[in-house]
Design a protein around this motif. Sequence first.
Motif, PDB file in Angstrom:
ATOM      1  N   TYR A  95       0.829  -1.211   0.000  1.00  0.00           N
ATOM      2  CA  TYR A  95       0.000   0.000   0.000  1.00  0.00           C
ATOM      3  C   TYR A  95       0.865   1.263   0.000  1.00  0.00           C
ATOM      4  N   ALA A  96       1.954   1.246   0.769  1.00  0.00           N
ATOM      5  CA  ALA A  96       2.871   2.399   0.782  1.00  0.00           C
ATOM      6  C   ALA A  96       3.504   2.563  -0.593  1.00  0.00           C
ATOM      7  N   HIS A  97       3.940   1.453  -1.171  1.00  0.00           N
ATOM      8  CA  HIS A  97       4.551   1.472  -2.498  1.00  0.00           C
ATOM      9  C   HIS A  97       3.596   2.086  -3.530  1.00  0.00           C
ATOM     10  N   ALA A  98       2.300   1.761  -3.401  1.00  0.00           N
ATOM     11  CA  ALA A  98       1.294   2.289  -4.334  1.00  0.00           C
ATOM     12  C   ALA A  98       0.941   3.746  -4.041  1.00  0.00           C
ATOM     13  N   GLY A  99       1.318   4.244  -2.869  1.00  0.00           N
ATOM     14  CA  GLY A  99       1.016   5.632  -2.521  1.00  0.00           C
ATOM     15  C   GLY A  99      -0.340   5.846  -1.871  1.00  0.00           C
ATOM     16  N   VAL A 100      -0.925   4.787  -1.287  1.00  0.00           N
ATOM     17  CA  VAL A 100      -2.182   4.947  -0.554  1.00  0.00           C
ATOM     18  C   VAL A 100      -1.899   5.882   0.628  1.00  0.00           C
ATOM     19  N   PRO A 101      -2.611   7.021   0.740  1.00  0.00           N
ATOM     20  CA  PRO A 101      -2.259   8.031   1.742  1.00  0.00           C
ATOM     21  C   PRO A 101      -2.353   7.576   3.193  1.00  0.00           C
ATOM     22  N   LEU A 102      -3.387   6.785   3.530  1.00  0.00           N
ATOM     23  CA  LEU A 102      -3.577   6.367   4.919  1.00  0.00           C
ATOM     24  C   LEU A 102      -3.886   4.876   4.985  1.00  0.00           C
ATOM     25  N   TYR A 103      -3.238   4.213   5.938  1.00  0.00           N
ATOM     26  CA  TYR A 103      -3.466   2.785   6.186  1.00  0.00           C
ATOM     27  C   TYR A 103      -3.690   2.607   7.671  1.00  0.00           C
ATOM     28  N   LEU A 104      -4.813   1.994   8.042  1.00  0.00           N
ATOM     29  CA  LEU A 104      -5.128   1.732   9.439  1.00  0.00           C
ATOM     30  C   LEU A 104      -5.058   0.234   9.688  1.00  0.00           C
ATOM     31  N   LEU A 105      -4.220  -0.159  10.646  1.00  0.00           N
ATOM     32  CA  LEU A 105      -4.093  -1.563  11.021  1.00  0.00           C
ATOM     33  C   LEU A 105      -4.740  -1.749  12.390  1.00  0.00           C
ATOM     34  N   VAL A 106      -5.801  -2.526  12.417  1.00  0.00           N
ATOM     35  CA  VAL A 106      -6.454  -2.900  13.668  1.00  0.00           C
ATOM     36  C   VAL A 106      -5.966  -4.309  13.972  1.00  0.00           C
ATOM     37  N   ASP A 107      -5.085  -4.421  14.952  1.00  0.00           N
ATOM     38  CA  ASP A 107      -4.409  -5.689  15.225  1.00  0.00           C
ATOM     39  C   ASP A 107      -4.967  -6.313  16.498  1.00  0.00           C
ATOM     40  N   GLN A 108      -5.945  -7.193  16.315  1.00  0.00           N
ATOM     41  CA  GLN A 108      -6.584  -7.861  17.454  1.00  0.00           C
ATOM     42  C   GLN A 108      -5.670  -8.862  18.137  1.00  0.00           C
ATOM     43  N   TRP A 109      -4.603  -9.273  17.446  1.00  0.00           N
ATOM     44  CA  TRP A 109      -3.758 -10.352  17.936  1.00  0.00           C
ATOM     45  C   TRP A 109      -2.373  -9.865  18.349  1.00  0.00           C
ATOM     46  N   ALA A 110      -2.201  -8.573  18.571  1.00  0.00           N
ATOM     47  CA  ALA A 110      -0.897  -8.037  18.967  1.00  0.00           C
ATOM     48  C   ALA A 110      -0.505  -8.555  20.348  1.00  0.00           C
ATOM     49  N   GLN A 111       0.799  -8.770  20.537  1.00  0.00           N
ATOM     50  CA  GLN A 111       1.289  -9.170  21.853  1.00  0.00           C
ATOM     51  C   GLN A 111       0.986  -8.054  22.833  1.00  0.00           C
ATOM     52  N   GLY A 112       0.486  -8.397  23.985  1.00  0.00           N
ATOM     53  CA  GLY A 112       0.175  -7.383  24.983  1.00  0.00           C
ATOM     54  C   GLY A 112      -1.237  -6.832  24.858  1.00  0.00           C
ATOM     55  N   GLY A 113      -1.991  -7.326  23.891  1.00  0.00           N
ATOM     56  CA  GLY A 113      -3.376  -6.881  23.734  1.00  0.00           C
ATOM     57  C   GLY A 113      -3.609  -6.182  22.413  1.00  0.00           C
ATOM     58  N   PRO A 114      -4.875  -6.033  22.034  1.00  0.00           N
ATOM     59  CA  PRO A 114      -5.219  -5.439  20.742  1.00  0.00           C
ATOM     60  C   PRO A 114      -4.728  -3.999  20.594  1.00  0.00           C
ATOM     61  N   THR A 115      -4.226  -3.691  19.395  1.00  0.00           N
ATOM     62  CA  THR A 115      -3.712  -2.353  19.101  1.00  0.00           C
ATOM     63  C   THR A 115      -4.338  -1.806  17.832  1.00  0.00           C
ATOM     64  N   ILE A 116      -4.170  -0.510  17.649  1.00  0.00           N
ATOM     65  CA  ILE A 116      -4.608   0.153  16.422  1.00  0.00           C
ATOM     66  C   ILE A 116      -3.503   1.129  16.027  1.00  0.00           C
ATOM     67  N   THR A 117      -3.096   1.071  14.765  1.00  0.00           N
ATOM     68  CA  THR A 117      -1.999   1.918  14.284  1.00  0.00           C
ATOM     69  C   THR A 117      -2.408   2.578  12.986  1.00  0.00           C
ATOM     70  N   LEU A 118      -2.255   3.901  12.949  1.00  0.00           N
ATOM     71  CA  LEU A 118      -2.534   4.668  11.740  1.00  0.00           C
ATOM     72  C   LEU A 118      -1.209   5.024  11.076  1.00  0.00           C
ATOM     73  N   TYR A 119      -1.082   4.626   9.812  1.00  0.00           N
ATOM     74  CA  TYR A 119       0.118   4.901   9.026  1.00  0.00           C
ATOM     75  C   TYR A 119      -0.213   5.935   7.956  1.00  0.00           C
ATOM     76  N   GLY A 120       0.777   6.753   7.606  1.00  0.00           N
ATOM     77  CA  GLY A 120       0.613   7.737   6.550  1.00  0.00           C
ATOM     78  C   GLY A 120       1.961   8.147   5.991  1.00  0.00           C
ATOM     79  N   GLU A 121       1.948   9.173   5.142  1.00  0.00           N
ATOM     80  CA  GLU A 121       3.167   9.706   4.525  1.00  0.00           C
ATOM     81  C   GLU A 121       4.017   8.598   3.896  1.00  0.00           C
ATOM     82  N   PRO A 122       3.439   7.837   2.950  1.00  0.00           N
ATOM     83  CA  PRO A 122       4.184   6.731   2.340  1.00  0.00           C
ATOM     84  C   PRO A 122       5.403   7.216   1.565  1.00  0.00           C
ATOM     85  N   LYS A 123       6.478   6.468   1.701  1.00  0.00           N
ATOM     86  CA  LYS A 123       7.714   6.756   0.955  1.00  0.00           C
ATOM     87  C   LYS A 123       8.356   5.421   0.627  1.00  0.00           C
TER      88      LYS A 123
END
Length: 197
Positions: A135-163
């Motif tokens: 998605y970054a390679h394609a230049g998608v401006p925003l990517y949201l990862l909702v990670d229910q299985w992260a170590q330490g409990g569920p997390t949410i990460t917003l990514y942007g500014e692809p390069k």
Amino acid sequence: MSALTVDHEPEQGWDDLVRIWLETDAPEGCKVEIVEGIVTVSPAPANKHNVIAEKLQRSLYKVIPEDWGIYQTLAVSVPSRSGLFIPDLVVVPEAALVELSESEHFIPADASSFIVEITSKSSLRHDRVSKPAAYAHAGVPLYLLVDQWAQGGPTITLYGEPKGDVYRVLQAGKFGDEIPLPAPFDLVIDTGAFPAA
């Protein structure tokens, strides 16, 4: 059930991969994708996964322009990364589906404004590594990862500014935190309403 792969020759080109993708006969509800040049079949998402997708979709509809849509079964392509994905949510102008697409089955990923992936046990590596790089390679401006299985409990990460193949982390937190989305969304996501896996 974990993801399955569909046999094909490693030297096959993009058009051959897309043909195999189109011809893959998977059970109803399963997700057929091309990840790093491999056609994969994943089971239908779990109920809590669907609840999260619906809550995000409902929030996003309040802030997107009238001529944009939010899709749960729209395929996006990144041929340069041998990827054809069906994200859990894709926010895209409707015109991309009818005017920009070279195929009636998918759109180029760079037509998307925002992509959301919600991890499943069968898709952890793809959602955390392969898909964000594509998605970054394609230049998608925003990517949201909702990670229910992260170590330490569920997390949410917003990514942007692809390069290149890399995003910058714009915001990260655990379920229960508020995650602000930047313009053009200008929305605060309340993750406290998300059920944990």
